[in-house]
Structures are given as C-alpha cells and as structure tokens.
Design a protein around this motif. Structure first.
Motif, mmCIF file in Angstrom:
data_model
loop_
_atom_site.group_PDB
_atom_site.id
_atom_site.type_symbol
_atom_site.label_atom_id
_atom_site.label_comp_id
_atom_site.label_asym_id
_atom_site.label_seq_id
_atom_site.Cartn_x
_atom_site.Cartn_y
_atom_site.Cartn_z
ATOM 1 N N MET A 1 54.278 58.236 103.944
ATOM 2 C CA MET A 1 54.333 59.343 104.952
ATOM 3 C C MET A 1 55.212 60.524 104.467
ATOM 4 O O MET A 1 56.291 60.241 104.435
ATOM 5 C CB MET A 1 54.915 58.756 106.522
ATOM 6 C CG MET A 1 55.043 59.622 107.528
ATOM 7 S SD MET A 1 53.099 60.410 108.030
ATOM 8 C CE MET A 1 52.445 58.827 108.755
ATOM 9 N N LYS A 2 54.681 61.628 104.762
ATOM 10 C CA LYS A 2 55.474 62.930 104.381
ATOM 11 C C LYS A 2 56.000 63.341 105.656
ATOM 12 O O LYS A 2 54.991 63.648 106.435
ATOM 13 C CB LYS A 2 54.613 63.992 103.768
ATOM 14 C CG LYS A 2 55.356 65.119 103.081
ATOM 15 C CD LYS A 2 54.432 66.084 102.017
ATOM 16 C CE LYS A 2 55.238 67.056 101.725
ATOM 17 N NZ LYS A 2 54.533 68.092 102.007
ATOM 18 N N TRP A 3 57.003 63.676 105.870
ATOM 19 C CA TRP A 3 57.718 64.115 107.128
ATOM 20 C C TRP A 3 58.013 65.597 107.028
ATOM 21 O O TRP A 3 58.553 65.946 105.816
ATOM 22 C CB TRP A 3 59.012 63.400 107.701
ATOM 23 C CG TRP A 3 58.704 61.925 107.725
ATOM 24 C CD1 TRP A 3 58.984 60.845 106.800
ATOM 25 C CD2 TRP A 3 58.225 61.167 108.900
ATOM 26 N NE1 TRP A 3 58.486 59.645 107.242
ATOM 27 C CE2 TRP A 3 57.987 59.639 108.423
ATOM 28 C CE3 TRP A 3 57.812 61.780 110.201
ATOM 29 C CZ2 TRP A 3 57.685 58.913 109.511
ATOM 30 C CZ3 TRP A 3 57.331 60.852 111.134
ATOM 31 C CH2 TRP A 3 57.200 59.467 110.701
ATOM 32 N N CYS A 4 57.988 66.341 108.108
ATOM 33 C CA CYS A 4 58.226 67.866 107.984
ATOM 34 C C CYS A 4 59.927 68.092 107.768
ATOM 35 O O CYS A 4 60.123 68.829 107.225
ATOM 36 C CB CYS A 4 57.841 68.581 109.222
ATOM 37 S SG CYS A 4 58.669 67.829 110.534
ATOM 38 N N GLU A 6 63.880 65.247 108.102
ATOM 39 C CA GLU A 6 64.497 64.070 107.977
ATOM 40 C C GLU A 6 64.910 63.914 109.605
ATOM 41 O O GLU A 6 64.790 62.731 110.011
ATOM 42 C CB GLU A 6 65.863 64.044 107.208
ATOM 43 C CG GLU A 6 66.382 62.615 107.132
ATOM 44 C CD GLU A 6 65.122 61.809 106.523
ATOM 45 O OE1 GLU A 6 64.986 60.521 107.060
ATOM 46 O OE2 GLU A 6 64.385 62.062 105.697
ATOM 47 N N PHE A 8 63.241 64.894 112.201
ATOM 48 C CA PHE A 8 61.861 64.529 112.991
ATOM 49 C C PHE A 8 61.719 63.022 112.648
ATOM 50 O O PHE A 8 61.294 62.389 113.613
ATOM 51 C CB PHE A 8 60.797 65.482 112.651
ATOM 52 C CG PHE A 8 59.619 65.302 113.329
ATOM 53 C CD1 PHE A 8 59.244 65.985 114.226
ATOM 54 C CD2 PHE A 8 58.455 64.310 112.902
ATOM 55 C CE1 PHE A 8 58.078 65.813 115.039
ATOM 56 C CE2 PHE A 8 57.318 64.167 113.271
ATOM 57 C CZ PHE A 8 57.143 64.877 114.723
ATOM 58 N N HIS A 9 61.764 62.645 111.308
ATOM 59 C CA HIS A 9 61.650 61.407 110.915
ATOM 60 C C HIS A 9 62.517 60.442 111.737
ATOM 61 O O HIS A 9 62.135 59.432 112.298
ATOM 62 C CB HIS A 9 61.958 61.120 109.584
ATOM 63 C CG HIS A 9 61.415 59.828 108.868
ATOM 64 N ND1 HIS A 9 61.909 59.267 107.778
ATOM 65 C CD2 HIS A 9 60.839 58.540 109.584
ATOM 66 C CE1 HIS A 9 61.462 58.381 107.313
ATOM 67 N NE2 HIS A 9 61.200 57.756 108.591
ATOM 68 N N TYR A 12 61.590 60.175 115.251
ATOM 69 C CA TYR A 12 60.332 59.131 115.508
ATOM 70 C C TYR A 12 60.783 57.706 115.497
ATOM 71 O O TYR A 12 60.323 56.931 116.279
ATOM 72 C CB TYR A 12 59.247 59.703 114.232
ATOM 73 C CG TYR A 12 58.139 58.904 114.327
ATOM 74 C CD1 TYR A 12 56.825 59.116 115.371
ATOM 75 C CD2 TYR A 12 58.070 57.504 113.649
ATOM 76 C CE1 TYR A 12 55.971 58.193 115.369
ATOM 77 C CE2 TYR A 12 56.898 56.764 113.723
ATOM 78 C CZ TYR A 12 55.947 57.290 114.556
ATOM 79 O OH TYR A 12 54.721 56.448 114.553
ATOM 80 N N CYS A 66 58.030 71.715 115.534
ATOM 81 C CA CYS A 66 59.204 70.783 115.090
ATOM 82 C C CYS A 66 60.470 71.496 115.840
ATOM 83 O O CYS A 66 60.874 72.684 115.478
ATOM 84 C CB CYS A 66 59.509 70.394 113.644
ATOM 85 S SG CYS A 66 60.885 69.491 113.455
ATOM 86 N N TYR A 77 50.851 67.704 110.229
ATOM 87 C CA TYR A 77 50.335 66.255 110.356
ATOM 88 C C TYR A 77 48.918 66.032 110.715
ATOM 89 O O TYR A 77 48.777 64.989 111.085
ATOM 90 C CB TYR A 77 51.125 65.456 111.522
ATOM 91 C CG TYR A 77 52.913 65.479 111.085
ATOM 92 C CD1 TYR A 77 53.107 64.542 110.404
ATOM 93 C CD2 TYR A 77 53.666 66.401 111.729
ATOM 94 C CE1 TYR A 77 54.571 64.680 110.246
ATOM 95 C CE2 TYR A 77 55.001 66.530 111.576
ATOM 96 C CZ TYR A 77 55.372 65.168 110.598
ATOM 97 O OH TYR A 77 56.845 65.326 110.359
ATOM 98 N N LEU A 84 50.429 57.918 113.427
ATOM 99 C CA LEU A 84 51.766 57.933 113.912
ATOM 100 C C LEU A 84 51.735 57.609 115.494
ATOM 101 O O LEU A 84 52.743 57.477 116.255
ATOM 102 C CB LEU A 84 52.476 59.549 113.968
ATOM 103 C CG LEU A 84 52.433 60.111 112.673
ATOM 104 C CD1 LEU A 84 53.028 61.432 112.681
ATOM 105 C CD2 LEU A 84 53.710 59.077 111.859
#
Ligand SMILES: [Zn+2]
Length: 94
Positions: A1-4, A6, A8-9, A12, A66, A77, A84
């Motif tokens: 998974m590529k996150w916008c 860290e 946000f990750h 989540y 974000c 996304y 997600l």
C-alpha cells in the motif's frame, strides 16, 4: 500500500481505538469516502453512560484532502480505496 504520508497511515492503523483516526467506507453515493473519526471508547465495546447531557462517544466527518499533507484523497487512493474499507468502524448511515 502506498500512503500519501506517514501520519495518514498511522491514523488509519488507529481505526477503532480511542482517539483520532482515519476511516474509509462508502458514502451516500456508494463510493469510497474518507472520514476523520474521533472515538472515546474502543469499537465494539458497549458502555452505558448515565449522564444528564447527550453524550457522543464517536463522531466523524468527511474529508476530501489529507489533513496532514494536503493530498486529494479520492485521487491519491483511487486504485486502493476499496482495499482500505473496514466494516464496522464507520458510524452507520441511517
Ligand atoms: Zn497525507
């Protein structure tokens, strides 16, 4: 998974726990939407609160960008939003 980003990750991964988290689920149009959610009590825990005022233990609102890096979430996304979605975390649509 590529996150916008860290943060946000991290938010989540915090889904369902007390505090601020990112939730992905379907909106009124059945398309994936992004929500910032604040939760006082862990998901799935049933607590009876005896209070004279109306108490909310969870609240949320839709975000299009974000809050931490400014990415346009539906664009960033667009290929992964479906993955997600985690059932049971969003406040149900009535
Ligand atoms: Zn971000």
């Amino acid at each position: 998974m590529k996150w916008c980003c860290e943060t946000f990750h991290n938010r989540y991964d915090a889904g369902g726990r007390p505090g601020l988290s990112v939730i992905v689920d379907r909106g009124f149009d059945d398309q994936p939407r992004f929500y910032l959610q604040g939760r006082a009590i862990p998901a799935g825990v049933d607590v009876r609160i005896d209070a004279s005022a109306d108490v909310q233990t969870v609240s949320e609102f839709v975000v299009d960008f974000c809050p931490w890096c400014g990415a346009t979430l539906r664009k960033f996304y667009r290929k992964t939003a479906e993955e997600l979605i985690r059932p049971g975390l969003k406040i149900p649509i009535e």
